[in-house]
Design an enzyme around this catalytic site. Structure first.
Site, mmCIF file in Angstrom:
data_model
loop_
_atom_site.group_PDB
_atom_site.id
_atom_site.type_symbol
_atom_site.label_atom_id
_atom_site.label_comp_id
_atom_site.label_asym_id
_atom_site.label_seq_id
_atom_site.Cartn_x
_atom_site.Cartn_y
_atom_site.Cartn_z
ATOM 1 N N ASP A 337 40.064 42.109 38.822
ATOM 2 C CA ASP A 337 40.611 42.926 39.914
ATOM 3 C C ASP A 337 42.026 42.483 40.287
ATOM 4 O O ASP A 337 42.413 41.338 40.070
ATOM 5 C CB ASP A 337 39.712 42.824 41.161
ATOM 6 C CG ASP A 337 39.528 41.384 41.612
ATOM 7 O OD1 ASP A 337 39.432 40.493 40.735
ATOM 8 O OD2 ASP A 337 39.499 41.137 42.832
ATOM 9 N N GLU A 338 42.772 43.406 40.841
ATOM 10 C CA GLU A 338 44.050 43.137 41.514
ATOM 11 C C GLU A 338 45.000 42.251 40.698
ATOM 12 O O GLU A 338 45.650 41.367 41.252
ATOM 13 C CB GLU A 338 43.776 42.481 42.887
ATOM 14 C CG GLU A 338 42.983 43.385 43.803
ATOM 15 C CD GLU A 338 42.578 42.717 45.118
ATOM 16 O OE1 GLU A 338 42.738 43.359 46.163
ATOM 17 O OE2 GLU A 338 42.099 41.562 45.111
HETATM 18 C C1 ACM Z 1 37.953 42.861 45.360
HETATM 19 O O1 ACM Z 1 37.555 43.070 46.531
HETATM 20 N N1 ACM Z 1 39.181 42.433 45.152
HETATM 21 C C2 ACM Z 1 37.096 43.105 44.215
#
Ligand code: ACM
Length: 524
Positions: A337-338
């Site tokens: 993620d991110e």
């Molecule tokens: C997330 O909340 N960055 C998966």
């Protein structure tokens, strides 16, 4: 096996029949259909009398499976801690007399059509718990625990009796995956804290605990071949506290504790972003071109591994290999993620290469929903948290999806503007909003068959103690248990909130510092 089970069953019936005649107890009328069970079972048929749990009760388990005895002992321990009653399991002394028994058995009945399904037949003198598998028996044991009243009836006999309402229950889960996630990276939580969390989750039939073991602010699992990860990377956390980590022995202890509760532990090493703590420990990993230093703030998206260095993949081969080795469950979570400072091309290259490593170590990969942009294998699972189109993209790839939508299922969102802890980037999530959504229809166009289950993540930027964890997790996590288990047409806030109110004795007994929302008339 069937004939063996039948033999045991007839022995049990025979033993029961040989017990001395005893007085008929006239229980006040009960109604099994009106009870505080969470999650709500699939089918309940009340018969309006009761099983009188007492000092004369024993637990018997089918000898066809030795693990069942462990499940029987678990029930006996929980009865002891709830009402102080000692109940023998598989009494060795054949002379010992008993008046009622709880018999836990495996059955091949076609009615038990999924691994965690179970049936309960509760009569005056017996409770038969039939399950397809030992994990099904364990889920059924949670139902028995919930049906035992806190208070005994002391007027029916000259010893206390705890009347368990009689009838039949047929039950099975809607989703095979019912998870909670705990972020032990932003703040570290001890082995004891995590065990306590699992104790409560197990009572509500959760079967997965996902541990977020690494992030920018800390690395939390010992890797023997790369010792600086914990010598350096574990020493920080949000706000500047001392951090911490699990040794591999600690982790194995958690895995064992989870297994005793039929909970699968899923380890997550978040990458290629969220990797500042790893790169502080071993700067060659860093790919953001900046000088690396420890981070204890709450920003995201600034770190990345160097995705084009072979040594990064050798490192990951060791890390994933060591963790996979002590993780009996089938999954390994790679985050994903991110990764805002990883170039798109590099991100995809990285995810695809890491997927090979995860598979080489015998695990099925899970990643946050962004991984759907890479060429992932159809066995890889996407965890939807933010972007619905990513969940759809994963399902078009024939990948399964875990639902953890931030707006509904994030345990770290504040309840309202007055909440003492939590974030609010996905909005406030009061207890009714947390419950009032249907996972099967939440992402328009996502086929039901693509949904593996749901998971409630608890990120720990704003919490650092078990009491703070409990404030955010409870009571919302209880609602997610029902969303994951119970048939969608049963989901009804008005009905649920009455049952939720009746959880208070359990939460108090467990010393849980839950958030006492005014939306529920808590039964003191
Ligand atoms: C997330 O909340 N960055 C998966």
């Amino acid at each position: 096996m069937l004939s063996k089970a039948l033999l045991i069953l007839s022995v049990v019936t025979f033993i029961a029949a040989c017990q001395p005649q005893k007085e008929e107890i006239n229980f006040p009328k009960t109604d099994l259909a009106v009870n505080a069970l969470i999650p709500k079972p699939l089918k309940v048929v009340p018969t309006h009398t009761a099983f009188g749990l007492s000092k004369n009760t024993v637990i018997l388990t089918s000898s066809a499976n030795t693990e069942l005895e462990e499940v029987g002992l678990f029930l006996s321990n929980k009865i002891k801690s709830k009402i102080g009653l000692d109940i023998d399991v598989n009494i060795q002394d054949s002379e010992k007399q008993f008046e009622q028994f709880i018999y836990i058995n495996l059955s091949d009945s076609v009615d038990l059509d999924s691994p965690e399904s179970y049936q309960l037949y509760i009569k005056k003198d017996s409770i038969f718990l039939n399950a397809k598998t030992v994990s099904g028996a364990f889920r059924g044991v949670q139902t028995i625990r919930q049906l035992i009243p806190e208070k005994s009836n002391d007027t029916l006999t000259d010893y206390p009796l705890w009347p368990v309402p009689s009838g039949k229950i047929w039950d099975k889960p809607k989703f095979e995956y019912r998870g909670a996630m705990l972020d032990v990276a932003r703040h570290f939580f001890s082995v004891e804290d995590v065990k306590k969390y699992m104790d409560i989750l197990a009572y509500y039939k959760y079967n997965v605990l996902h541990l977020h073991l690494s992030d920018d602010q800390g690395w939390r699992i010992e890797i023997k071949s790369w010792p600086k990860l914990t010598q350096i990377g574990s020493k920080t956390e949000v706000g500047g506290g001392k951090g911490g980590f699990y040794t591999q022995e600690n982790y194995k202890e958690l895995v064992k504790y989870a297994a005793e509760r039929f909970i699968t532990i899923i380890p997550e090493i978040d990458m290629p972003g969220h990797t500042n703590a790893a790169s502080v420990s071993y700067p060659f990993l860093n790919g953001n071109g900046k000088k690396i230093k420890p981070y204890t703030g709450m920003r995201v998206g600034f770190s990345t591994f160097d995705t084009r260095k072979d040594t990064v993949y050798s490192f990951l081969d060791d890390v994933i290999g060591e963790i996979a080795n002590i993780t009996p469950g089938p999954y390994f979570h790679i985050g994903g993620d991110e990764s805002f400072v990883t170039k798109k091309r590099d991100y995809n290259y990285f995810i695809e290469r890491v997927e090979d490593i995860v598979q080489k170590h015998g695990k099925q990969m899970i990643g946050w929903d962004e991984i759907a942009h890479s060429k992932i294998d159809s066995t890889t699972i996407a965890q939807h948290w933010r972007t619905a189109s990513n969940a759809l993209k994963a399902s078009k790839n024939n990948s399964k999806v875990i639902l953890s939508p931030g707006k509904k299922a994030y345990l770290d969102m504040k309840y309202d503007s007055l909440s003492k802890y939590g974030l609010d980037w996905a909005g406030h999530i009061p207890v009714d909003v947390a419950y009032n959504w249907n996972p099967e229809t939440y992402v328009p166009g996502l086929p039901k068959e693509a949904i593996l289950g749901i998971e409630a993540p608890l990120w720990s930027e704003t919490i650092s103690t078990i009491e703070e964890l409990e404030y955010l997790a409870f009571p919302r996590a209880i609602g997610y248990a029902e969303l994951g288990w119970s048939t969608s047409e049963y989901l009804n806030w008005e009905d649920y909130k009455e049952r939720l109110a009746k959880q208070l004795p359990f939460l108090d007994m467990m010393n849980v510092k839950y958030y006492p929302t005014k939306l529920v008339d808590w039964e003191k």
